[in-house]
Design an enzyme around this catalytic site. Structure first.
Site, short mmCIF file in Angstrom:
data_model
loop_
_atom_site.label_atom_id
_atom_site.label_comp_id
_atom_site.label_asym_id
_atom_site.label_seq_id
_atom_site.Cartn_x
_atom_site.Cartn_y
_atom_site.Cartn_z
N ASN A 1 56.41 -19.20 76.22
CA ASN A 1 55.00 -20.17 76.10
C ASN A 1 55.94 -21.34 77.92
O ASN A 1 55.16 -21.73 78.24
CB ASN A 1 54.99 -21.16 75.62
CG ASN A 1 54.71 -19.86 74.20
OD1 ASN A 1 53.85 -19.35 74.41
ND2 ASN A 1 54.60 -21.14 72.70
N ARG B 1 40.34 -11.13 79.67
CA ARG B 1 41.05 -10.16 79.94
C ARG B 1 41.10 -8.92 79.00
O ARG B 1 40.82 -9.38 77.73
CB ARG B 1 42.15 -11.01 78.86
CG ARG B 1 42.91 -12.49 79.33
CD ARG B 1 43.88 -12.98 78.62
NE ARG B 1 44.11 -14.81 78.85
CZ ARG B 1 44.60 -14.97 80.11
NH1 ARG B 1 44.81 -13.98 81.35
NH2 ARG B 1 44.37 -15.90 80.48
N ARG C 1 43.70 -16.32 84.14
CA ARG C 1 45.37 -16.76 84.97
C ARG C 1 46.38 -15.23 83.88
O ARG C 1 46.51 -14.98 83.15
CB ARG C 1 45.38 -17.72 84.23
CG ARG C 1 46.75 -18.66 84.88
CD ARG C 1 46.91 -19.62 84.56
NE ARG C 1 46.33 -20.48 84.88
CZ ARG C 1 45.92 -21.84 84.46
NH1 ARG C 1 46.58 -22.24 83.39
NH2 ARG C 1 44.91 -22.27 84.89
N HIS D 1 34.27 -17.24 80.06
CA HIS D 1 35.69 -17.34 79.37
C HIS D 1 34.64 -16.12 78.11
O HIS D 1 35.33 -15.77 76.75
CB HIS D 1 35.93 -18.49 79.02
CG HIS D 1 37.17 -18.33 78.07
ND1 HIS D 1 37.00 -18.70 77.13
CD2 HIS D 1 38.61 -18.20 78.17
CE1 HIS D 1 38.47 -18.24 76.28
NE2 HIS D 1 39.07 -18.26 76.81
N TYR E 1 45.65 -11.66 67.06
CA TYR E 1 45.44 -12.96 67.20
C TYR E 1 44.32 -12.41 65.72
O TYR E 1 43.71 -12.02 65.44
CB TYR E 1 44.89 -12.90 68.47
CG TYR E 1 45.47 -13.18 70.10
CD1 TYR E 1 46.92 -12.90 70.00
CD2 TYR E 1 44.81 -13.05 70.98
CE1 TYR E 1 47.62 -13.55 70.76
CE2 TYR E 1 45.78 -13.46 72.87
CZ TYR E 1 47.19 -13.58 72.26
OH TYR E 1 47.91 -13.11 73.44
N ARG F 1 45.31 -25.65 65.89
CA ARG F 1 46.66 -25.12 66.12
C ARG F 1 47.55 -25.54 67.24
O ARG F 1 48.51 -25.30 67.28
CB ARG F 1 46.61 -23.94 66.81
CG ARG F 1 47.38 -22.29 66.89
CD ARG F 1 47.36 -21.14 67.74
NE ARG F 1 47.59 -21.85 69.41
CZ ARG F 1 46.59 -20.48 70.74
NH1 ARG F 1 46.49 -19.92 69.67
NH2 ARG F 1 46.62 -21.22 71.44
N HIS G 1 43.80 -18.42 66.27
CA HIS G 1 42.64 -17.90 67.67
C HIS G 1 41.44 -17.79 67.61
O HIS G 1 40.85 -18.63 68.73
CB HIS G 1 43.33 -16.56 68.57
CG HIS G 1 42.64 -16.46 70.33
ND1 HIS G 1 41.67 -15.65 70.46
CD2 HIS G 1 43.09 -17.01 71.06
CE1 HIS G 1 41.26 -15.97 71.41
NE2 HIS G 1 42.61 -16.60 72.09
#
Length: 704
Positions: A48, A375, A405, A435, A478, A574, A602
């Site tokens: 992270n 992704r 990213r 997204h 997730y 979160r 998530h």
């Protein structure tokens, strides 16, 4: 009414990101969590922080380089904000290494997992290590002596390097003082020592130990006076000018080829390096003293994730579980004609989503498949199914987000493979990342008819909408919801969005879905205001929202107003949250909590009481400026009462009563629930027991 407008504060936003990592580190200290999982949490924080520096800090550094006295949009002097963030980051990094050295390592030793360092090697271990170094490492290493002909190299982003100090004269008569050895990424950072050599069940040696022990072999005839590992983190944000894009894919390829050589933003270095050498290193990287992080241990703890993979000790890991498969009788299409299917990952399997795509790819009656991809991973059964569908003659259209990213190269590769088999590949909308998570399948079917009329054909749509990526691996890690439906209103909305993404449209009107950057923000505000109006009239009013981040100022202000009107508001956030709860006269009716556990929370859930109607929407969108105004996002309703209750119970209520939650105080700081230390199960553990196929021993372990 006392309304204090929320201002998006850059400093608080970045400190909030660090605060989340502190909560993850708390898991690394939690004795109730299995030891190897605690090590993983250390690694996760390291990962992270890498991204934190590559993107967030890189932006600040860029502003500092241009003008140290410049101000952010919220009026902060960038230099002051940066120093505050660095101070907190240094404290966090120091805390992380302290946990690793003083707690995790000693406990691993007691469990037979031994990290072998040179100072404690036995003669046989030394011989084995020397042989390994000479055979496996030396052929791949390139020592670079620093002199006028060989200036300090621009080491690539996050690579492991060694700064070596020398004495003596070489065959050319040179008297080099300094050298750099870069470790190729093909070299493993964690090496398992044979048990007969280690004399431990699991003996582990790390690459830096080999280098510090045998680096002299790379400089024969010279005396080594020091060897210090270091790592440079660089700006990894991609810049593709909107004004000069003729081909987004080609423009992006050009940026990717140089990403690993961006401006340096951080230097991690062995804690024992002398000050003058550190000064030389940081100047070579064009960094300031505050950009340097002396660390007590490996400079990249993330690589120790491999230790958990090497060590086969189920008792030191979370109990294994098999996600539950929902009962689907016969064809998935026949099932979806009669009911919606809602999957709760990772408690329920991702396999039905893969089955939907695989079935569609082979079904002769399926004519077209459209899907968004953000992704999906280097190995992807989702993409394999789409490729097979195209080979089978289906009209396959894939919206591939090239600017996801750190997944840009993977997505470019998949796009090329899809185009090779005749699929239509679209790269979204410039300036707006796609997204949203959507699949639409168009199938030719017979209409039921009465009497002797000849059956007629119709085209029927089936849709999957999710809160998470189409990535089977993260579906196991997730928490996400996925809805499969043939609801005509929802399917028609998804069809319109795909038409907008691949073609052009000035305005589309949707019946069921909220749609960023067009209607989602307005709908969120409208629903918050409706609850405030109900509260003012003395009616029951309730808002429960679960997101990863809450930063959008206008939304926060509406929540403040609703609180003052008497609406009871629970926020499960979160990560970063700019709203402050429990402030007298402002947010007394708002509670904010964060859940950090075995799985990454998530899914995004929006609940509004709506005079008892209970409107529930699921989405991949956080309540942030970028999600509401600069991305393609959807929020979709859960309409079937049974499924709506499932979302409320499992996605919200289970977490609102979670004994392990972190609760935000009015000052914006978090404190873990006082009941976190009792023996009650967390919300995630309760759902594991409810859904997962676990062994009796695993159940006992969960309850222990």
């Amino acid at each position: 009414m006392n309304v204090v407008k929320s201002k998006l504060n850059l400093l608080n936003r970045e400190l909030g990101a660090l605060e989340f990592n502190r909560r993850v580190l708390a898991l690394a200290q939690n004795l109730k969590i299995p030891l190897l999982e605690r090590l993983k949490y250390i690694c996760i924080v390291s990962s992270n922080l890498d991204e934190f520096f590559e993107i967030r800090i890189a932006v600040l550094k860029e502003q500092l380089r241009k003008n140290p006295k410049s101000k952010t949009q919220d009026g902060l002097i960038v230099g002051d904000a940066y120093l505050n963030i660095v101070k907190e980051t240094q404290t966090l990094v120091s805390h992380k290494y302290k946990i690793f050295q003083k707690d995790i390592l000693p406990r691993l030793e007691r469990e037979g997992v031994h990290l072998h360092f040179e100072s404690a090697w036995t003669p046989s271990q030394h011989r084995w290590a020397k042989t390994y170094f000479e055979k496996e490492l030396v052929p791949l290493l390139t020592p670079i002596v620093l002199d006028p002909a060989h200036p300090f190299p621009k080491v690539i982003n996050k690579s492991l390097n060694f700064f070596v100090t020398l004495e003596g004269k070489d065959d050319f008569g040179r008297t080099p003082k300094l050298a750099v050895v870069q470790a190729p990424r093909s070299i493993p950072r964690v090496i398992q020592m044979p048990a007969r050599i280690s004399q431990k069940p699991y003996g582990i040696a790390i690459l830096s130990t080999f280098m510090q022990s045998f680096v002299h072999e790379l400089f024969p005839g010279m005396k080594i006076t020091g060897c210090y590992q270091f790592r440079v983190t660089r700006n990894s944000d991609l810049f593709v000018s909107d004004d000069d894009i003729s081909d987004l894919k080609e423009s992006l390829k050009g940026e990717l080829s140089t990403r690993h050589l961006g401006d340096a933003v951080r230097l991690e270095i062995s804690s024992d390096i002398p000050d003058h050498l550190l000064k030389y290193l940081r100047k070579s990287c064009d960094l300031n003293p505050e950009d340097c992080y002396r660390v007590d241990g490996p400079v990249n703890l993330m690589r120790l994730m491999q230790v958990a993979e090497i060590v086969n000790r189920p008792d030191l890991k979370f109990p294994s579980h098999i996600p539950k498969l929902p009962l689907i009788k016969g064809s998935i299409f026949d099932e979806l004609k009669t009911r919606d299917v809602l999957l709760h990952h990772p408690y329920e399997s991702f396999e039905p989503v893969l089955n939907l795509l695989r079935t569609a790819s082979k079904d002769p009656d399926v004519l077209a498949i459209k899907q968004t991809i953000y992704r999906t991973g280097n190995v992807s059964p989702v993409m394999d199914a789409l490729i097979e569908a195209a080979k089978n003659g289906k009209e396959v259209t894939v919206i591939v987000e090239l600017l996801a990213r750190f997944d840009e190269e993977t997505n470019i590769s998949w796009a090329a493979k899809l185009e090779e088999v005749g699929a239509h590949v679209v790269y979204g909308v410039v300036k707006h990342k796609c997204h949203a998570k959507m699949i639409m399948i168009v199938r030719k079917e017979l209409l039921p008819v009465k009497g002797k009329r000849k059956p007629e054909h119709t085209l029927k749509r089936y849709v999957h909408l999710g809160t998470g990526n189409y990535h089977p691996r993260t579906a196991k890690l997730y928490t996400d919801f996925g809805l499969m439906t043939s609801n005509p209103s929802i399917c028609d909305d998804v069809h319109k969005i795909f038409m907008q993404l691949t073609g052009t449209s000035r305005l589309i009107k949707l019946k069921s879905l909220w749609h960023s950057p067009f209607t989602m923000f307005d709908q969120i505000v409208k629903h918050i205001q409706a609850e405030a109006k109900a509260a003012k009239l003395g009616k029951p009013a309730r808002i429960v929202v679960k997101v990863n981040a809450l930063l959008e100022p206008a939304v926060i202000n509406e929540l403040y107003k609703a609180s003052q009107a008497g609406v009871k508001i629970d926020l499960i956030v979160r990560g970063v949250c700019a709203l402050k709860p429990k402030v007298k006269g402002l947010s007394e009716n708002i509670r904010v909590r964060s859940i950090v556990g075995q799985f990454l929370e998530h899914h995004r859930i929006f609940y509004f009481y709506a005079n008892g109607k209970e409107n529930v929407y699921l989405s991949s969108a956080d309540w942030m400026d970028r999600n509401l105004f600069r991305r393609i996002e959807v929020a979709f309703p859960i309409l079937e009462p049974e499924l709506k209750q499932k979302v409320i119970n499992e996605g919200l209520n289970e977490l609102l009563k979670d004994v392990s939650s972190w609760n935000m105080n009015s000052d914006g700081l978090y404190k873990q629930s006082a009941s976190a230390s009792n023996n009650k199960l967390s919300g995630q553990q309760n759902l594991l027991l409810k859904y997962s196929v676990v062994t009796k021993s695993s159940k006992r372990k969960l309850k222990a």
